[in-house]
Design a protein around this motif. Structure first.
Motif, PDB file in Angstrom:
ATOM      1  N   VAL A 145       0.867  -1.176   0.000  1.00 32.67           N
ATOM      2  CA  VAL A 145       0.000   0.000   0.000  1.00 32.67           C
ATOM      3  C   VAL A 145       0.905   1.228   0.000  1.00 32.67           C
ATOM      4  O   VAL A 145       1.705   1.413   0.924  1.00 32.67           O
ATOM      5  CB  VAL A 145      -0.920   0.009   1.237  1.00 32.67           C
ATOM      6  CG1 VAL A 145      -1.748   1.293   1.279  1.00 32.67           C
ATOM      7  CG2 VAL A 145      -1.814  -1.220   1.240  1.00 32.67           C
ATOM      8  N   LEU A 146       0.809   2.051  -1.040  1.00 35.11           N
ATOM      9  CA  LEU A 146       1.647   3.257  -1.097  1.00 35.11           C
ATOM     10  C   LEU A 146       1.070   4.354  -0.210  1.00 35.11           C
ATOM     11  O   LEU A 146       1.761   4.971   0.574  1.00 35.11           O
ATOM     12  CB  LEU A 146       1.776   3.753  -2.533  1.00 35.11           C
ATOM     13  CG  LEU A 146       2.450   2.770  -3.494  1.00 35.11           C
ATOM     14  CD1 LEU A 146       2.523   3.368  -4.889  1.00 35.11           C
ATOM     15  CD2 LEU A 146       3.856   2.409  -2.999  1.00 35.11           C
ATOM     16  N   TYR A 147      -0.229   4.592  -0.339  1.00 35.38           N
ATOM     17  CA  TYR A 147      -0.904   5.541   0.550  1.00 35.38           C
ATOM     18  C   TYR A 147      -2.400   5.430   0.337  1.00 35.38           C
ATOM     19  O   TYR A 147      -2.863   4.780  -0.602  1.00 35.38           O
ATOM     20  CB  TYR A 147      -0.422   6.983   0.320  1.00 35.38           C
ATOM     21  CG  TYR A 147      -0.658   7.520  -1.066  1.00 35.38           C
ATOM     22  CD1 TYR A 147       0.234   7.257  -2.097  1.00 35.38           C
ATOM     23  CD2 TYR A 147      -1.775   8.294  -1.363  1.00 35.38           C
ATOM     24  CE1 TYR A 147       0.021   7.745  -3.368  1.00 35.38           C
ATOM     25  CE2 TYR A 147      -1.992   8.788  -2.638  1.00 35.38           C
ATOM     26  CZ  TYR A 147      -1.099   8.501  -3.629  1.00 35.38           C
ATOM     27  OH  TYR A 147      -1.314   8.974  -4.899  1.00 35.38           O
ATOM     28  N   THR A 148      -3.160   6.057   1.228  1.00 31.65           N
ATOM     29  CA  THR A 148      -4.610   6.105   1.127  1.00 31.65           C
ATOM     30  C   THR A 148      -4.998   7.520   0.740  1.00 31.65           C
ATOM     31  O   THR A 148      -4.578   8.468   1.399  1.00 31.65           O
ATOM     32  CB  THR A 148      -5.251   5.726   2.469  1.00 31.65           C
ATOM     33  OG1 THR A 148      -4.803   4.421   2.823  1.00 31.65           O
ATOM     34  CG2 THR A 148      -6.760   5.761   2.397  1.00 31.65           C
ATOM     35  N   ASP A 149      -5.771   7.681  -0.334  1.00 34.38           N
ATOM     36  CA  ASP A 149      -6.075   9.036  -0.778  1.00 34.38           C
ATOM     37  C   ASP A 149      -7.236   9.616   0.031  1.00 34.38           C
ATOM     38  O   ASP A 149      -7.791   8.979   0.917  1.00 34.38           O
ATOM     39  CB  ASP A 149      -6.299   9.091  -2.290  1.00 34.38           C
ATOM     40  CG  ASP A 149      -7.659   8.561  -2.716  1.00 34.38           C
ATOM     41  OD1 ASP A 149      -8.547   8.343  -1.874  1.00 34.38           O
ATOM     42  OD2 ASP A 149      -7.832   8.367  -3.930  1.00 34.38           O
ATOM     43  N   ARG A 150      -7.593  10.847  -0.311  1.00 32.43           N
ATOM     44  CA  ARG A 150      -8.588  11.600   0.458  1.00 32.43           C
ATOM     45  C   ARG A 150      -9.961  10.932   0.460  1.00 32.43           C
ATOM     46  O   ARG A 150     -10.764  11.144   1.360  1.00 32.43           O
ATOM     47  CB  ARG A 150      -8.698  13.001  -0.158  1.00 32.43           C
ATOM     48  CG  ARG A 150      -9.669  13.896   0.552  1.00 32.43           C
ATOM     49  CD  ARG A 150      -9.659  15.289  -0.047  1.00 32.43           C
ATOM     50  NE  ARG A 150     -10.622  16.124   0.616  1.00 32.43           N
ATOM     51  CZ  ARG A 150     -11.690  16.646   0.038  1.00 32.43           C
ATOM     52  NH1 ARG A 150     -11.925  16.445  -1.243  1.00 32.43           N
ATOM     53  NH2 ARG A 150     -12.530  17.387   0.720  1.00 32.43           N
ATOM     54  N   PHE A 151     -10.242  10.148  -0.576  1.00 33.71           N
ATOM     55  CA  PHE A 151     -11.538   9.499  -0.673  1.00 33.71           C
ATOM     56  C   PHE A 151     -11.536   8.139   0.009  1.00 33.71           C
ATOM     57  O   PHE A 151     -12.519   7.421  -0.020  1.00 33.71           O
ATOM     58  CB  PHE A 151     -11.941   9.356  -2.138  1.00 33.71           C
ATOM     59  CG  PHE A 151     -12.139  10.668  -2.841  1.00 33.71           C
ATOM     60  CD1 PHE A 151     -13.347  11.344  -2.730  1.00 33.71           C
ATOM     61  CD2 PHE A 151     -11.119  11.246  -3.577  1.00 33.71           C
ATOM     62  CE1 PHE A 151     -13.542  12.559  -3.362  1.00 33.71           C
ATOM     63  CE2 PHE A 151     -11.300  12.467  -4.210  1.00 33.71           C
ATOM     64  CZ  PHE A 151     -12.507  13.129  -4.100  1.00 33.71           C
ATOM     65  N   GLY A 152     -10.403   7.764   0.630  1.00 31.55           N
ATOM     66  CA  GLY A 152     -10.327   6.473   1.277  1.00 31.55           C
ATOM     67  C   GLY A 152      -9.980   5.346   0.329  1.00 31.55           C
ATOM     68  O   GLY A 152     -10.080   4.173   0.686  1.00 31.55           O
ATOM     69  N   SER A 153      -9.554   5.673  -0.879  1.00 30.51           N
ATOM     70  CA  SER A 153      -9.108   4.647  -1.824  1.00 30.51           C
ATOM     71  C   SER A 153      -7.632   4.363  -1.592  1.00 30.51           C
ATOM     72  O   SER A 153      -6.852   5.266  -1.302  1.00 30.51           O
ATOM     73  CB  SER A 153      -9.312   5.131  -3.269  1.00 30.51           C
ATOM     74  OG  SER A 153     -10.681   5.425  -3.503  1.00 30.51           O
ATOM     75  N   LEU A 154      -7.249   3.064  -1.729  1.00 27.66           N
ATOM     76  CA  LEU A 154      -5.849   2.691  -1.551  1.00 27.66           C
ATOM     77  C   LEU A 154      -5.116   2.734  -2.888  1.00 27.66           C
ATOM     78  O   LEU A 154      -5.590   2.184  -3.885  1.00 27.66           O
ATOM     79  CB  LEU A 154      -5.738   1.278  -0.974  1.00 27.66           C
ATOM     80  CG  LEU A 154      -5.693   1.201   0.561  1.00 27.66           C
ATOM     81  CD1 LEU A 154      -6.955   1.791   1.151  1.00 27.66           C
ATOM     82  CD2 LEU A 154      -5.471  -0.218   1.030  1.00 27.66           C
ATOM     83  N   VAL A 155      -3.970   3.383  -2.886  1.00 28.50           N
ATOM     84  CA  VAL A 155      -3.089   3.377  -4.043  1.00 28.50           C
ATOM     85  C   VAL A 155      -1.998   2.352  -3.761  1.00 28.50           C
ATOM     86  O   VAL A 155      -1.341   2.397  -2.718  1.00 28.50           O
ATOM     87  CB  VAL A 155      -2.504   4.779  -4.285  1.00 28.50           C
ATOM     88  CG1 VAL A 155      -1.587   4.769  -5.505  1.00 28.50           C
ATOM     89  CG2 VAL A 155      -3.628   5.802  -4.458  1.00 28.50           C
ATOM     90  N   LEU A 156      -1.836   1.411  -4.685  1.00 26.31           N
ATOM     91  CA  LEU A 156      -1.001   0.229  -4.450  1.00 26.31           C
ATOM     92  C   LEU A 156       0.232   0.245  -5.345  1.00 26.31           C
ATOM     93  O   LEU A 156       0.192   0.752  -6.473  1.00 26.31           O
ATOM     94  CB  LEU A 156      -1.828  -1.036  -4.729  1.00 26.31           C
ATOM     95  CG  LEU A 156      -3.142  -1.132  -3.929  1.00 26.31           C
ATOM     96  CD1 LEU A 156      -3.989  -2.298  -4.441  1.00 26.31           C
ATOM     97  CD2 LEU A 156      -2.855  -1.278  -2.444  1.00 26.31           C
ATOM     98  N   GLY A 157       1.313  -0.352  -4.864  1.00 28.99           N
ATOM     99  CA  GLY A 157       2.569  -0.375  -5.595  1.00 28.99           C
ATOM    100  C   GLY A 157       2.616  -1.444  -6.664  1.00 28.99           C
ATOM    101  O   GLY A 157       3.529  -2.282  -6.662  1.00 28.99           O
ATOM    102  N   GLY A 158       1.656  -1.423  -7.569  1.00 34.71           N
ATOM    103  CA  GLY A 158       1.634  -2.351  -8.688  1.00 34.71           C
ATOM    104  C   GLY A 158       1.099  -1.642  -9.916  1.00 34.71           C
ATOM    105  O   GLY A 158       0.365  -0.664  -9.804  1.00 34.71           O
TER     106      GLY A 158
END
Lengths: 283, 283, 283
Positions: free
Chosen positions: C176-189
């Motif tokens: 998991v790279l980070y969680t954005d403002r909307f609560g979506s996870l940005v992933l390292g793939g």
């Protein structure tokens, strides 16, 4: 001083960094523009709140290109549009009613065009970030002088859906438009609605305000010209700086003090002598 | 590069959109200005916090027009003012002490004038949004070259009320000015106060810090040049980048780790050997 | 329109006012610049999140000077650097890997120099606010045309440490790279990792996603082109606008709905028929 820089504003529900990326796209296309972030913190998917913000704010901004993006339909076939106003602005955003109340305040809709011409989009439009890929490039090109008719076919913008105030003799029911940062409620009613319900309403007049959902409650307030008309911690109704009826508590959060979380509609009445004071159901 | 654009900064407790509306008013009057939002997130009604921010920040901004608005008295008869400084800035805001510590840092108050001339207000001043209707128009006109004497009669700005540090031999009591975003406390004391209480204080010197309200507590700390002087999670006192004494925890929130919420005053002392370590009343 | 204004962006974990002070320093040195705050709300000390933001955002900003500051090592001997890219930008910040992924996207590192020359720092550098005292002055001077070699000796920037995706047949594990403002996870793939694990993956394909810490959980999702591919409240995986694999819930917060707080790694698999639906350990 040079007076000729084009002006571009941005109002979104994206948060800071994504909105700044949009500003970067505008600067890339229109490096001579003044770019102002009007808001990057509209409640996510809050089309009505965003529409009220644009309606309230844009008359105070320079004539220019104003991008508004609150777009629950991103990735679906709803149209992106540019709306030219009587004042000479161009409003850019999704065709979901967001831009229409502001356009009405700025001299009305003169013409509107869909943003379809790929020459004025970024190459490789994503499915989720139309702010960056469609709306901001259009804004940048308009700021450099592009005629909106070059963007795509003429369209008729869709209206914004907002409940109307309900006026009865001695009673006014209004929707909650949004809660501001200070916890004050901005309500969908204007001075003319108050006058229709109550006749002349001098400052200092006592009123009661009641609500039934999500839990019933009420409060005694006074109608004031300004927060300073009551002591700190005391609730009041007033007309805010954009002409809306508001419900506030001087130097505190009305939403917290009065327990208004989740309330969508409130009713103002003349107070009755046997009314329960404070929160609690009306008898 | 053109060097002649006037500079306008804005610092408010309004939140983003209302502050951006003020920026829009400035751009409308002074389209050639550089407008910077210094802050739109001062704690609502936090006059002292706002004053400390302006005092800390303005020396690093270009000479220009600096609008500061934290205004619990909006709608009451307090004066709006423009304060010219020795450095050549003009500070614009309410006459409640907010602007005075910054003016002292910028060469002192040269002259001050009330904002009364209706020619330099928006038509139809509201009772609640003087930032938009009075302060921002004045700032825009000053940025275009208006002499502040045209705004209204000369006045003497009111001072800011801040508790002074109390120095005893081996003991320094200071007010909490505000808690920053990282949870570090900024305290109303400076290096000279430390020296008066403790004499020379080499980096690495152990101290204890104690507080009595809202609940008693204390902590052992060291006085350091920088956060990096202690390991992560360890508390320290230091002099921050604006010259204030600070209480922090390396890479964590001092407010949370030490339980400092609501603390308004802290006392630094030389540690005694029988002192209880960690939180707990001093014996 | 003048096209020649230099462009400076700022991205920090400082919060608004401290970042604006940095902008003020830039304007003082380079009054003709366009200064854009890309972000002032990177998670404090979140070097990886900041690096991903710069990598995602800078390709959409004008060629210019881009300051990035997430600096857990402020006050320690880590180097401040300026990194020139193949596109012609100069990235300014701490040498902790923050700037390197963005530089790779902007044509790669052409040269890098340490910020050592006191002529391009503020007088009296503080121990804690290198953004104001070292990074912003360097950015301002570079924006006015200073060659980066004047700043100090050539250096080799340190890389950013990020876990790599792990591909097995029919299984992809990503950080998991980070969680954005909307609560979506940005992933390292990225799409190539999906293809390596699953082969061709048409939109609408069902997958399961599972995690084991801090508490085990899993969810059935579909791989979609866009949020609009599922109904509101339904989870999905997708490729976001910057090319990362993402985990989201249409119009809601995936972090809240799926219980993903604190999750650092997730694994995608083809669903098995006997899989427990919803949260709960995989059997």
């Amino acid at each position: 001083m040079r007076e000729s820089r084009p002006f571009v504003s941005l109002a979104t529900d994206f948060g800071g960094a994504y909105t700044a990326i949009c500003a970067g796209v505008v600067y890339t296309i229109a490096p001579g523009a003044n770019v102002l972030v009007l808001s990057d913190e509209i409640t996510p998917f809050g089309v009505r709140e965003g529409a009220m913000l644009l309606r309230q704010a844009l008359p105070y901004l320079p004539v220019g290109v104003h991008v508004g993006i609150v777009d629950p339909g991103v990735g679906t076939p709803r149209l992106p549009v540019a709306v030219e106003t009587g004042r000479g602005d161009v409003l850019v955003g999704p065709d979901n009613g967001l831009l229409v109340p502001a356009a009405a305040r700025l001299g009305g809709v003169v013409r509107a065009h869909a943003l379809e011409n790929p020459a004025y989009r970024l190459p490789g439009v994503s499915t989720s970030f139309h702010g960056r890929d469609i709306f901001s490039p259009a804004a940048g090109h308009i700021a450099t002088g592009l005629d909106v008719a070059e963007l795509g076919p003429a369209v008729e913008p869709l209206p914004l859906e907002v409940p109307s105030p309900v006026v009865r003799d001695g009673e006014l029911t209004v929707p909650v438009l949004y809660t501001d940062r200070f916890g004050s409620l901005v309500l969908g009613g204007e001075p003319a609605d108050l006058a229709a319900a109550f006749g002349p309403l001098p400052h200092g007049t006592p009123l009661e305000v009641a609500w039934t959902a999500p839990a019933p409650g009420s409060a005694r307030i006074t109608f004031e010209e300004t927060f300073g008309g009551v002591s700190p911690g005391t609730p009041l109704a007033w007309i805010d700086s954009s002409g809306w009826l508001g419900l506030a508590v001087n130097q505190e959060s009305a939403a917290e003090v009065l327990g208004l979380a989740g309330v969508e509609t409130v009713t103002f009445r003349r107070p009755r002598e046997n009314l329960t004071v404070g929160n609690g159901p009306l008898t």
